[in-house]
Design a protein around this motif. Structure first.
Motif, mmCIF file in Angstrom:
data_model
loop_
_atom_site.group_PDB
_atom_site.id
_atom_site.type_symbol
_atom_site.label_atom_id
_atom_site.label_comp_id
_atom_site.label_asym_id
_atom_site.label_seq_id
_atom_site.Cartn_x
_atom_site.Cartn_y
_atom_site.Cartn_z
ATOM 1 N N MET A 237 0.626 -1.175 0.257
ATOM 2 C CA MET A 237 0.155 0.059 -0.088
ATOM 3 C C MET A 237 0.771 1.350 0.306
ATOM 4 N N LEU B 4 1.218 4.935 0.244
ATOM 5 C CA LEU B 4 0.011 6.198 1.748
ATOM 6 C C LEU B 4 0.333 7.141 0.899
ATOM 7 N N GLN C 42 -2.928 7.295 -1.315
ATOM 8 C CA GLN C 42 -3.628 6.790 -1.158
ATOM 9 C C GLN C 42 -3.848 8.048 -0.793
ATOM 10 N N ASP C 43 -3.287 9.270 -0.192
ATOM 11 C CA ASP C 43 -3.810 10.475 -0.318
ATOM 12 C C ASP C 43 -4.229 11.447 -1.164
ATOM 13 N N HIS D 160 -7.147 10.221 -2.481
ATOM 14 C CA HIS D 160 -8.815 11.111 -1.477
ATOM 15 C C HIS D 160 -9.014 12.314 -1.193
ATOM 16 N N LYS E 50 -1.066 16.248 7.875
ATOM 17 C CA LYS E 50 -0.449 15.472 8.266
ATOM 18 C C LYS E 50 0.442 15.133 9.596
ATOM 19 N N ASP F 88 -1.471 12.020 11.741
ATOM 20 C CA ASP F 88 -1.339 10.510 11.183
ATOM 21 C C ASP F 88 0.659 10.643 11.225
ATOM 22 N N LEU G 36 1.391 7.226 12.906
ATOM 23 C CA LEU G 36 2.738 6.783 12.364
ATOM 24 C C LEU G 36 3.767 5.643 13.079
ATOM 25 N N ALA H 78 6.239 2.437 12.702
ATOM 26 C CA ALA H 78 7.174 3.140 10.956
ATOM 27 C C ALA H 78 8.001 3.950 10.218
#
Ligand SMILES: Nc1ncnc2c1ncn2[C@@H]1O[C@H](COP(=O)(O)OP(=O)(O)OP(=O)(O)O)[C@@H](O)[C@H]1O
Ligand SMILES: [Mg+2]
Lengths: 403, 255
Positions: free
Chosen positions: A1, A3, A6-7, A10, A313, A316, A320, A325
């Motif tokens: 995936m 990130l 994805q960000d 969306h 972010k 977020d 992470l 992460a």
């Protein structure tokens, strides 16, 4: 995936808008280079098209494009006789600004040495080269005239017999081609009254001189048209273009002619240089500086965008880090977004540029090396711009989530 | 609906989930010094569910974040899963790597990543722990099914209710089979019914996955869920003698 992807997925609208902004900015950076390349192309276009080995102009001038040059047309036979010269062409160049439909109508007039040069070497889009000694013209399509249109210039009316593409002068004005005599007529066009007064003035000068009083026939001659007067030279030309015989040593021929006290001679390369090192060079530095500033501005704007995206972010990123992460995940997220923004911006700059630059009044020439350079610049900007965001992201503490 | 047991049960490790010895946290210095936690010592066994109680400002979050390796203590030692990890403010291991292997967090807010779906929010915890994407997806789906969110896996957080979001957060906390789950008021934003559901869920996974669970809570109605309660008062830890007031009931099915 991924990130970053994805960000972007969306928050598509926001990313698209940001990328569009960056794209337009990059388009200007690209355009700046294109304007310069266009100027170089336009400046040297005619010189390259005319394809003369040597240019003979008025002594000590940088003519005929960089400054005005006037030499007697009689130089042509003189030059033809120089060993190594295959042919000599007279050449007339000047810029006129008339009015058409209430708008200024600027173009540069080129005289072709009819019948040797009828414009057959020109990049004709439609129509044909000049077919008669008078009253025909070939125009660049940017002049806005149609094939077959009749244009009045001075006392004569010219029919457009051919249209060229991309023939503009070093100052970006469209070009129009005439026979040499017509070009001179346009340049030295005088109203009838001025001609009459000129003749009367000649008659008066003759009658005041002793010779004129003794020989009344002279007074009559003085009042006749100037081409009929052997004492008056034919109208001047701007330059004489020489083509050398195959194998002739251009430098040796140039040395011979340079010895003449009334002319200066340039090789093809020198003539190009005169233009490029003159006005175009100043424009190059001007544009270069603008470009450097724009690149800097783009980098700053990009940095702020990436920084803001990172701040958005922050929460977020804290999450992470909390779930363990590695830094490369976080750096990757920011760097990838910067690169995606840069890449999309670059693509937009290219696509929008292709369309927009064609609408510009002067040629904007986007070259392969320029595109490659911009790609490198965008890559560098994206990486440098992520620096601030990454710096911030690496300082976000995961325990901020507790509050 | 009965909650199915997880197929991929964690390897059962005997012994302690966490051992805390003389943990002290002092914020600031000089006349603004705050001793948030003083000389706290306790242990939590694997499979044990502990409630951490205490008035506001008594140092519960501070203690939890110190154990969670996101807020280094001033003094004291912490061992997790038998491994010493902090000696005073000095880390003995790579804290981020340790968190990803051994710890799970749940907070008052779900803190889901807003641009990731429910499944991806769980998946990301697995992928940062080097689980291959395909396996991570499978495990995320398994957990979401287990928590009754199977049909919501493709929803973004804003499409989920508070309780559903919190359950995704629980799934994320459990994704890597943590040996210790830390929850700071996980049910503060939920109503009584949902609150109990989440508590029981934590208890269930603690038992099934043999993880230690520490839950900070103000909700005294749900205390029967816990094996033991610890109370904090002005930074000092006081352990309740014996088990929780009432014996824990059998885990009820999720609705
Ligand atoms: N970053 C900080 N800097 C200084 N003091 C802090 C900091 N964080 C917490 N404190 C202080 O430490 C003490 C314990 O705070 P903590 O947040 O651990 O309490 P708590 O038990 O979680 O309270 P609550 O139930 O209200 O969440 C409080 O007096 C608080 O003011
Ligand atoms: Mg707290």
């Amino acid at each position: 995936m991924n990130l970053a992807a994805q960000d972007i997925r969306h928050n598509g609208g926001r990313f698209a808008l940001t990328a569009a902004g960056i794209g337009l900015l990059l388009m200007i950076v690209l355009g700046m280079g294109g304007i310069y390349a266009g100027m170089v192309y336009e400046a040297t276009l005619l010189i390259d098209r005319l394809d003369a080995d040597l240019w003979v102009v008025q002594r000590s001038t940088r003519g005929p494009f960089a400054e005005v040059s006037r030499i007697p047309a009689s130089l042509e036979p003189r030059l033809s006789a120089v060993p190594g010269v295959a042919s000599a062409r007279r050449f007339v160049y000047h810029t006129v600004q008339r009015e058409r439909a209430g708008e200024p109508w600027r173009f540069s007039v080129q005289g072709l040495d009819w019948p040797v040069d009828r414009g057959q070497a020109l990049p004709l889009l439609t129509g044909r080269p000049l077919g008669q000694a008078h009253f025909e013209m070939i125009a660049d399509r940017t002049l806005g005239v149609a094939l077959g249109e009749r244009v009045r210039l001075g006392k004569d009316t010219f029919t457009v017999v051919g249209l060229t593409k991309g023939m503009t002068s070093s100052s970006g004005d469209p070009m129009a081609f005439f026979t040499l005599r017509d070009a001179q007529a346009i340049q030295f066009d005088q109203p009838g009254e001025a001609l009459r007064l000129d003749r009367e003035a000649r008659r008066y000068r003759a009658s005041a001189a002793e010779l004129g009083q003794q020989q009344p026939g002279l007074l009559e001659r003085a009042a006749s048209p100037s081409p009929a007067l052997p004492v008056l030279g034919p109208p001047t030309v701007s330059a004489v273009l020489l083509t050398l015989t195959p194998g002739a040593d251009a430098a040796a021929v140039a040395r011979t002619i340079a010895g003449w006290p009334d002319v200066t001679v340039y090789t093809h390369a020198e003539q190009r240089d005169l233009l490029l090192r003159g006005s175009v060079d100043r424009a190059r530095r001007q544009i270069g500086l603008f470009r450097a500033i724009l690149v800097l501005v783009s980098a700053i704007i990009m940095s702020l965008i990436i920084y803001t995206l990172t701040l958005d972010k922050a929460h977020d990123i804290a999450m992470l880090k909390l779930i363990g992460a590695r830094n490369r995940v976080i750096v990757g997220l920011i760097l990838q977004q910067a690169l995606i923004l840069g890449a999309v911006g670059y693509a937009l700059a290219w696509v929008i540029g292709q369309w927009a630059f064609s609408l510009f009044p002067r040629l904007v020439l986007i070259t392969g090396p320029d595109l490659a350079l911009l790609a490198v610049i965008v890559l560098l900007i994206s990486v440098v711009a992520s620096g601030l965001g990454i710096w911030k992201a690496l300082r976000i503490e995961p325990n901020t989530l507790l509050s | 609906m009965t909650a199915p047991a997880l197929h991929t049960a964690a390897p059962v490790a005997a012994g302690f989930s966490v051992q805390v010895d003389g943990l002290t946290k002092i914020y600031g210095g000089g006349n603004t010094e705050v001793i948030a936690v003083r000389e706290a010592s306790f242990t939590v066994a694997r499979g044990e569910v502990i409630a951490l109680l205490g008035p506001s400002g008594s140092g519960k979050s501070t203690l939890l974040s110190a154990i969670g390796l996101i807020n280094p203590p001033t003094r004291g030692r912490i061992a997790i899963n038998g491994e010493p990890v902090m000696d005073g403010p000095r880390p003995l291991v790579d804290l981020r790597a340790f968190r990803r292997h051994h710890l799970g967090f749940v907070f008052q807010k779900a803190n889901l990543i807003p641009f990731l779906t429910a499944r991806q929010n769980v998946q990301v915890a697995l992928e940062v722990n080097d689980v291959a994407p395909r396996a991570a997806r499978a495990r995320a789906d398994e957990l979401l099914d287990y928590l009754g969110l199977g049909d919501r896996r493709h929803n973004l957080p804003f499409m989920l209710s508070g309780g559903q979001q919190q359950r995704v957060a629980v799934a994320r906390a459990l994704a890597n089979h943590p040996s210790l789950v830390l929850a700071d008021e996980p049910t503060a934003a939920l109503d009584g019914h949902l609150s109990r559901q989440v508590m029981e869920l934590l208890r269930q996974v603690a038992h099934e996955q043999r993880a230690g669970v520490i839950v900070v809570t103000h909700d005294h109605r749900a205390l029967d869920v816990f094996d033991r309660t610890l109370e904090m008062e002005d930074g000092a830890l006081r352990e309740h003698a014996g088990p929780a007031p009432e014996p824990a009931p059998v885990v009820k099915p999720l609705s």
